[in-house]
Design a protein around this motif. Sequence first.
Motif, PDB file in Angstrom:
ATOM      1  N   UNK A 122       0.810  -1.216   0.000  1.00 59.74           N
ATOM      2  CA  UNK A 122       0.000   0.000   0.000  1.00 59.74           C
ATOM      3  C   UNK A 122       0.845   1.270   0.000  1.00 59.74           C
ATOM      4  N   UNK A 123       2.090   1.149   0.465  1.00 54.15           N
ATOM      5  CA  UNK A 123       2.971   2.319   0.527  1.00 54.15           C
ATOM      6  C   UNK A 123       3.740   2.548  -0.778  1.00 54.15           C
ATOM      7  N   UNK A 124       3.653   1.605  -1.712  1.00 56.17           N
ATOM      8  CA  UNK A 124       4.358   1.771  -2.981  1.00 56.17           C
ATOM      9  C   UNK A 124       3.713   2.886  -3.800  1.00 56.17           C
ATOM     10  N   UNK A 125       4.526   3.712  -4.369  1.00 52.34           N
ATOM     11  CA  UNK A 125       4.010   4.845  -5.160  1.00 52.34           C
ATOM     12  C   UNK A 125       3.863   4.489  -6.638  1.00 52.34           C
ATOM     13  N   UNK A 126       4.658   3.557  -7.127  1.00 49.04           N
ATOM     14  CA  UNK A 126       4.601   3.161  -8.530  1.00 49.04           C
ATOM     15  C   UNK A 126       3.519   2.097  -8.720  1.00 49.04           C
ATOM     16  N   UNK A 130       3.734  -1.942  -8.133  1.00 50.87           N
ATOM     17  CA  UNK A 130       2.774  -2.514  -7.195  1.00 50.87           C
ATOM     18  C   UNK A 130       2.064  -3.708  -7.818  1.00 50.87           C
ATOM     19  N   UNK A 131       1.640  -3.583  -9.069  1.00 48.42           N
ATOM     20  CA  UNK A 131       0.978  -4.689  -9.758  1.00 48.42           C
ATOM     21  C   UNK A 131       1.933  -5.873  -9.965  1.00 48.42           C
ATOM     22  N   UNK A 132       3.190  -5.550 -10.238  1.00 50.40           N
ATOM     23  CA  UNK A 132       4.186  -6.604 -10.415  1.00 50.40           C
ATOM     24  C   UNK A 132       4.372  -7.399  -9.119  1.00 50.40           C
ATOM     25  N   UNK A 133       4.484  -6.693  -7.995  1.00 53.04           N
ATOM     26  CA  UNK A 133       4.651  -7.357  -6.691  1.00 53.04           C
ATOM     27  C   UNK A 133       3.425  -8.196  -6.365  1.00 53.04           C
ATOM     28  N   UNK A 134       2.240  -7.667  -6.632  1.00 55.19           N
ATOM     29  CA  UNK A 134       1.007  -8.403  -6.362  1.00 55.19           C
ATOM     30  C   UNK A 134       0.946  -9.688  -7.187  1.00 55.19           C
ATOM     31  N   UNK A 135       1.310  -9.595  -8.454  1.00 57.39           N
ATOM     32  CA  UNK A 135       1.268 -10.767  -9.337  1.00 57.39           C
ATOM     33  C   UNK A 135       2.252 -11.841  -8.876  1.00 57.39           C
ATOM     34  N   UNK A 136       3.459 -11.414  -8.519  1.00 50.05           N
ATOM     35  CA  UNK A 136       4.488 -12.359  -8.086  1.00 50.05           C
ATOM     36  C   UNK A 136       4.087 -13.049  -6.785  1.00 50.05           C
ATOM     37  N   UNK A 137       3.493 -12.301  -5.868  1.00 52.70           N
ATOM     38  CA  UNK A 137       3.128 -12.884  -4.575  1.00 52.70           C
ATOM     39  C   UNK A 137       1.831 -13.695  -4.657  1.00 52.70           C
ATOM     40  N   UNK A 138       0.936 -13.352  -5.594  1.00 52.09           N
ATOM     41  CA  UNK A 138      -0.312 -14.113  -5.747  1.00 52.09           C
ATOM     42  C   UNK A 138      -0.081 -15.463  -6.407  1.00 52.09           C
ATOM     43  N   UNK A 139       0.875 -15.515  -7.334  1.00 47.97           N
ATOM     44  CA  UNK A 139       1.052 -16.689  -8.198  1.00 47.97           C
ATOM     45  C   UNK A 139       1.179 -18.019  -7.450  1.00 47.97           C
TER      46      UNK A 139
END
Length: 324
Positions: A122-126, A130-139
Motif C-alpha cells: 500500500x505504501x508503494x508509489x509506482x 505494485x501490480x508486479x509485486x502483487x502478481x508475483x506474490x499471488x502466483x
Amino acid sequence: MAQQTDTVQTGLLKGQGNTSKSHFAKTIRSILINYDLYLLLLPTLAYFIIFHYVPMYGLQIAFQNFNPIKGYSGSPWVGFDNFVRFFESYQFGTVIKNTIGISVFELLVAFPAPIILALMINQLTSERFKKFVQTVTYAPHFISTVVVVGIVYLLLSPKTGAVNSLLGLFGIDPIFFMGDASWFKTVFVFSGVWQSVGWGTIIYLAALTAVNPDLHEAAVVDGATKLQRVLHIDIPSIMPTVIIMLIMNMGHMMSVGFEKVYLMQNQLNVDASETIQTYVYKAGLVQAQYSYASAIGLFNTVINFILLISVNKIAKSLKQTSLW
C-alpha cells in the motif's frame, strides 16, 4: 376482576398472534419481491445443507462400534468408549502437541505476514511496480499442494538442493531438513507463508482502500512520517478486518490440514508431523476403525467450536468487531 384479567390476556394473545402473522406476511412479501436474490442464494444453501448438515447424521457412529454391514441402526452403542480410548492412547500427547504446535506457529508467523505485506504494498508509489509485486506474490497460491511439496523437497535436498548449496558456501554442513523432525514445523509453516501470503493480502488491501485519503494528507501536513501514518492511520483502520480474520482463524486452529502434512510426512519426521488429521486418516481409512476415527474428528471439531465461540465473545467483550 377475573373476567377483566382474562379479557386483557386474551387481547394480548390476539395482538401477539396478529403481530406474528403480520411479520410473517412481510417476510413472505420481501422474499417474493427479491426472489432473484434468493435464487442466487439457493445453490449455496443447498451446498451447505447437502454436504455439511445432512452428513451430521453420521456423527452417531462416534458413539457406536460401527459395523458397515449392520449400519447405523444395527451397530451397538458404546457411549464415550471411543473418546476414552483416544485420550488413553499413547499417541494422544504427541498428536495434540504437534497439532497445537503447528497451529500456534502458523498463527504467530503466517497470520501477520499478509497484513505486513499489504501495508508494504500500500505504501508503494509506482502502480506498475505494485501490480508486479502483487502478481508475483499471488502466483504461488494457484500452485497445487503436491507441486509445492515437490518444490520444497527439491530445494531442501541435502545433496542437490539450492538451500544446502548456499549453506555450503558459508562452510555449513548439509542439513537433511525433511528427515529431521526438529525442522518440520519451520519448513511446513514458511512454505505455507510463501504459497498463501500474497493471496491473503487481497482482503487487507481491500480494507486499506477504504481509508480516507484526507487523513494521510493531514498527517503529512503535520509532519508525520510514513511509519507513523502506517501505525496511527492504516493499522487502526484495518483492525476490524484483522479481528474478524483472527476469529475465523481461531475457528479452525486445530485443523492444520491433511494433504500437505501427509505429503511432507515420512518415517524420519513422523514424531513431529503426526497431527490429528493424519492420525484420523490412518485410523479411519487405512485401519478401518470408523467409530474411533469419527470420535477423534468430533473431538477436534468441538475444540474448534469452543475456540471460535470463546474468541468471538472476548472480542465482543472488548468492544471490538465480532462475527455476531
